[in-house]
Design a protein around this motif. Structure first.
Motif, PDB file in Angstrom:
ATOM      1  N   TYR A 107      -8.029 -16.548   6.438  1.00 34.69           N
ATOM      2  CA  TYR A 107      -8.447 -15.943   7.706  1.00 34.69           C
ATOM      3  C   TYR A 107      -9.749 -16.570   8.185  1.00 34.69           C
ATOM      4  O   TYR A 107     -10.818 -15.992   8.021  1.00 34.69           O
ATOM      5  N   ARG A 125      -9.674   1.431   1.241  1.00 38.22           N
ATOM      6  CA  ARG A 125      -8.795   0.820   0.238  1.00 38.22           C
ATOM      7  C   ARG A 125      -9.646  -0.106  -0.624  1.00 38.22           C
ATOM      8  O   ARG A 125     -10.840  -0.228  -0.364  1.00 38.22           O
ATOM      9  N   GLU A 158      -1.177 -15.074   3.007  1.00 36.72           N
ATOM     10  CA  GLU A 158      -1.409 -14.393   4.285  1.00 36.72           C
ATOM     11  C   GLU A 158      -2.170 -15.298   5.227  1.00 36.72           C
ATOM     12  O   GLU A 158      -3.033 -16.081   4.805  1.00 36.72           O
ATOM     13  N   PHE A 168       0.836  -1.217   0.000  1.00 41.22           N
ATOM     14  CA  PHE A 168       0.000   0.000   0.000  1.00 41.22           C
ATOM     15  C   PHE A 168       0.866   1.260   0.000  1.00 41.22           C
ATOM     16  O   PHE A 168       0.893   1.998   0.970  1.00 41.22           O
ATOM     17  N   TRP A 225     -10.664  -7.679  12.644  1.00 39.99           N
ATOM     18  CA  TRP A 225     -11.920  -7.314  11.975  1.00 39.99           C
ATOM     19  C   TRP A 225     -13.103  -8.227  12.287  1.00 39.99           C
ATOM     20  O   TRP A 225     -14.186  -8.025  11.770  1.00 39.99           O
ATOM     21  N   ASP A 251      -5.278 -15.854   0.884  1.00 37.78           N
ATOM     22  CA  ASP A 251      -5.173 -15.386   2.261  1.00 37.78           C
ATOM     23  C   ASP A 251      -6.171 -16.145   3.123  1.00 37.78           C
ATOM     24  O   ASP A 251      -7.375 -16.076   2.886  1.00 37.78           O
ATOM     25  N   PHE A 298       0.272 -12.094   7.343  1.00 36.22           N
ATOM     26  CA  PHE A 298       0.106 -10.667   7.469  1.00 36.22           C
ATOM     27  C   PHE A 298       0.182 -10.432   8.975  1.00 36.22           C
ATOM     28  O   PHE A 298      -0.685 -10.916   9.681  1.00 36.22           O
ATOM     29  N   HIS A 305      -4.034  -5.887  14.981  1.00 33.72           N
ATOM     30  CA  HIS A 305      -3.924  -7.136  14.219  1.00 33.72           C
ATOM     31  C   HIS A 305      -2.599  -7.810  14.567  1.00 33.72           C
ATOM     32  O   HIS A 305      -1.575  -7.142  14.726  1.00 33.72           O
ATOM     33  N   GLU A 349      -5.463  -1.473  11.743  1.00 39.68           N
ATOM     34  CA  GLU A 349      -4.801  -2.762  11.943  1.00 39.68           C
ATOM     35  C   GLU A 349      -3.781  -2.753  13.082  1.00 39.68           C
ATOM     36  O   GLU A 349      -2.949  -3.646  13.191  1.00 39.68           O
ATOM     37  N   ASN A 405      -4.051  -5.969  -4.455  1.00 46.40           N
ATOM     38  CA  ASN A 405      -4.241  -6.742  -3.233  1.00 46.40           C
ATOM     39  C   ASN A 405      -5.713  -7.095  -3.092  1.00 46.40           C
ATOM     40  O   ASN A 405      -6.582  -6.223  -3.236  1.00 46.40           O
ATOM     41  N   GLU A 406      -5.998  -8.339  -2.864  1.00 44.40           N
ATOM     42  CA  GLU A 406      -7.371  -8.787  -2.601  1.00 44.40           C
ATOM     43  C   GLU A 406      -8.426  -8.007  -3.400  1.00 44.40           C
ATOM     44  O   GLU A 406      -9.277  -7.320  -2.828  1.00 44.40           O
TER      45      GLU A 406
END
Ligand code: GLA
Ligand code: ZN
Length: 672
Positions: A278, A112, A308, A46, A316, A276, A346, A359, A356, A150-151
């Motif tokens: 999660y 984002r 990730e 980013f 989140w 990723d 991540f 996180h 974050e 990204n994603e």
């Protein structure tokens, strides 16, 4: 096959954002990450605003420094193109880059994953940046992959998207008459005469809820269009970096069962699938396994990269529980067991500000190596070094295929009726979970995948039968395959138009039944059927069908359709086709799938027992049996194979009993 000849182990590392920190901290990071046996860093995810401070100005000085630093310390780099969040100045100057929400709300700068995929500004500047990055860093030997944006995700309903949608439709349907036919616009007097009468289907037009649409054919096309619009952005950046560094793998991080994007189509343009992982607190090991298998499945069963996961905690969820001791390690190996050739996180260091900051990260706010999370990460890093390159490129040996299709997913869930509880993934999961608990590996396949190597094909709610897919199933069964499908199948074609002449449409001859009606049972209401002498619940939907050659294995026990088939089996060619006319419970699926697999000669990878997960991967170095204990108690497993265990170096003989501690992992290279 390995995804890159620059790697010789399961790469270990993840997102590193030194731009959020003063340089004194960078040195410290290098030391701590090295000591944790980290070897790859994902950089520049980013940083668009700092790389391009204004329209004509680019500044790579900080990234140069970071690249140099990590290079000096021997880290490989997965370099991101930074295009997942546009700079504020760009939003101010070119508002076309801002998205419009489903409810028609035009966004301002913020967040984002926020650019309109059909914005000319976004396309121009994202591609330009990707190209500049490739040209600047092309000679860095430690660069092992490109990470585009990204994603990718979300959607946009702006005017540019609306115009682009019309162009997309024109290309697809050629004439407005054909579009009117495909969308069945004679319903509610929707006939279109000019292309510019068509507007995007959202809350302002055809939707009464996010998922529920009055014109499903239109919604379905919008979903395809939105997924393709984002894919187009990805492809443009892909081409830009590929033209400069043709030998480096190019990819973007996916999100498992992510509904908005048809990953099956995306995977064609990814040199290696990366994703990723999660899981939510309540996700079962089987749910995580199913996501891994999907990610392996979208590219025809090739290994993927785990890009990730959190080392400890996310920020989140409503309740962000810690990963218990040993779970990060266990889930990392679970990814490897299902086809991952990397273990990544991540992120490397926890941020101090914005959303974050809470996180998880390898290096926590305390900034030392004295944390549980750091120590666990370090221990795993050491183990992965020991494993080396043995398992890289290994594929999964599966004899069962589970069909999954995004068009079907969209169509089922934007449908009005028959039940608001009908969720495609949930139904697929019930069958997958049975296979998982039986330790029978499965591949998740799509429309274009070859079925030759499978003995069993399971396609829960095959609501949409695309042209030709029935023919593929027909051939599969004729040649001796076992096909299983369920209620609410064979209803529509690729436009969500009903296939008339009796359900399940094109599957009718294969299944040897005619489904006349379908009863949706309200929450808590159930019917019953018995199978192999045991009574099981019938829930959600009960199809009312008539056998047309199929053998009735079980019937409903209550209501006015008592005595009508709940499960049928049709002999077709050399194979068999089963129809499960309702939804049942876990015990039923285990029994039913267990029976079918046994009859088809499919053996479990390891004797099933609660909390034990087992898979097999193989490559030119050998075959690897993975045993994972997801429970809190010690398990003992009787080995069916002899071999050498990779983590301990011990050798084992077939017939020996292995003790697998809680959260334990065991990887045996089989002696053939
Ligand atoms: C995603 C993103 C990361 C980060 C993590 C947090 O996976 O790609 O940038 O935000 O979520 O869980
Ligand atoms: Zn848009």
């Amino acid at each position: 096959m390995k995804y890159s000849n620059k790697v010789n182990k399961i790469v270990y590392g993840g997102d590193y954002n030194p731009e959020q920190w003063p340089k004194e901290v960078w040195k410290e990071d290098m030391k701590l990450l090295k000591e944790a046996h980290i070897d790859v860093l994902t950089l520049n995810v980013f940083a668009w605003a700092s790389l391009q401070p204004s329209e004509e100005e680019y500044d790579f000085s900080r990234l140069d420094e970071i690249m140099e630093l990590v290079g000096e310390h021997g880290f490989s780099v997965c370099l991101a193109t930074s295009t997942a969040a546009h700079p504020a100045w760009m939003a101010k100057k070119y508002p076309d880059i801002l998205r419009v929400e489903f409810n028609g709300m035009k966004r301002k700068f913020g967040g984002r994953h926020n650019s309109c995929p059909n914005s000319p500004t976004y396309r121009k500047y994202s591609v330009r940046l990707a190209k500049k990055l490739a040209e600047r860093y092309k000679d860095c030997d430690n660069l092992i992959a490109w990470h585009i944006s990204n994603e990718y995700g979300g959607e946009c309903y702006c005017d540019n998207c609306e115009k682009a949608f019309r162009v997309w439709l024109k290309k697809k349907y050629r004439t407005i008459e054909e579009l009117n036919r495909a969308w069945n616009t004679s319903f509610w007097g929707h006939t279109f005469y000019e292309w510019d009468e068509i507007v995007l289907p959202n809350l302002l037009s055809e939707h009464f809820e996010y998922d529920r649409s009055q014109f499903q054919g239109m919604t379905l096309d919008y979903k395809r269009f939105n997924s393709e619009s984002m894919l187009e952005c990805y492809k443009m950046e892909y081409e830009a970096v590929k033209s400069v560094t043709p030998n480096l793998p190019v990819t973007t991080n996916l999100m498992g069962f992510y509904k908005n994007l048809d990953y099956k189509m995306w995977a064609k343009y990814m040199d290696v699938v990366v994703w990723d992982n999660y899981p939510a607190n309540e996700d079962t090991p089987a749910q995580i396994a199913m996501s891994h298998d999907l990610m392996r499945g979208i590219k025809g069963g090739t290994p993927f990269l785990l890009m990730e996961q959190t080392p400890s905690v996310t920020n989140w969820l409503s309740y962000n529980a810690l990963k218990r001791p040993g779970v990060m390690r266990l889930w990392s190996y679970q990814a490897v067991a299902h086809g991952a050739d990397s273990v990544m996180f991540f992120q490397m260091r926890r941020s101090i500000g914005a959303c974050e900051k809470l996180h998880g990260a390898i290096i926590d706010h305390v900034g030392t190596n004295q944390t549980r999370v750091y120590r666990e990460a370090q221990a795993l890093g050491k183990e992965l070094e020991r494993i080396g390159e043995e398992t890289l490129g290994a594929v999964t040996e599966a004899e069962v295929a589970v069909y999954f299709d995004w068009d079907n997913w969209w169509a089922i869930e934007c449908s009005a009726g028959p039940s608001c509880e009908l969720k495609y993934k949930d139904e697929v999961y019930l069958y997958y979970e049975a296979l998982h608990s039986l330790n029978i590996p499965a591949d998740i396949v799509g429309e274009e995948d070859d079925l030759e190597r499978y003995k069993v094909l399971i396609a829960p709610i095959l609501y949409m039968t695309k042209p030709g897919y029935d023919e593929k199933i027909r051939r599969f069964v004729e040649k001796g395959g076992v096909f299983v499908t369920t209620f609410f199948s064979g209803i529509v074609d690729e436009h969500d138009l009903v296939i008339t002449g009796g359900y399940p449409g094109r599957l009718r001859d294969i299944l040897g039944i005619w489904v006349e009606e379908s009863d949706a049972l309200p929450h808590g209401v159930q019917n019953e059927f018995s199978y192999q002498g045991i009574v099981y619940p019938a829930k959600l939907l009960c199809d009312l069908s008539h056998p047309e050659g199929a053998e009735v294995l079980s019937t409903y026990e209550k209501d006015f359709y008592q005595g009508m088939p709940a499960i049928t089996k049709n002999s077709f060619g050399k194979g068999e086709a089963y129809y499960v006319a309702t939804r049942s419970d876990r015990a039923f699926y285990e029994k039913f799938i267990g029976t079918l697999c046994k009859e088809a000669g499919i053996r479990p990878v390891a004797e099933p027992q609660k909390k034990l997960e087992a898979t097999i991967r193989s490559n030119e170095n050998g075959r690897y049996l993975f045993l994972l204990n997801h429970g809190e108690e010690m398990l003992s497993v009787i080995l069916e194979y002899s071999g050498k265990e990779l983590l301990s170096g011990n050798t084992y003989q077939a017939g020996e009993k292995v003790k697998l501690p809680a959260k334990g992992v065991f990887i045996l290279r089989l002696q053939e």
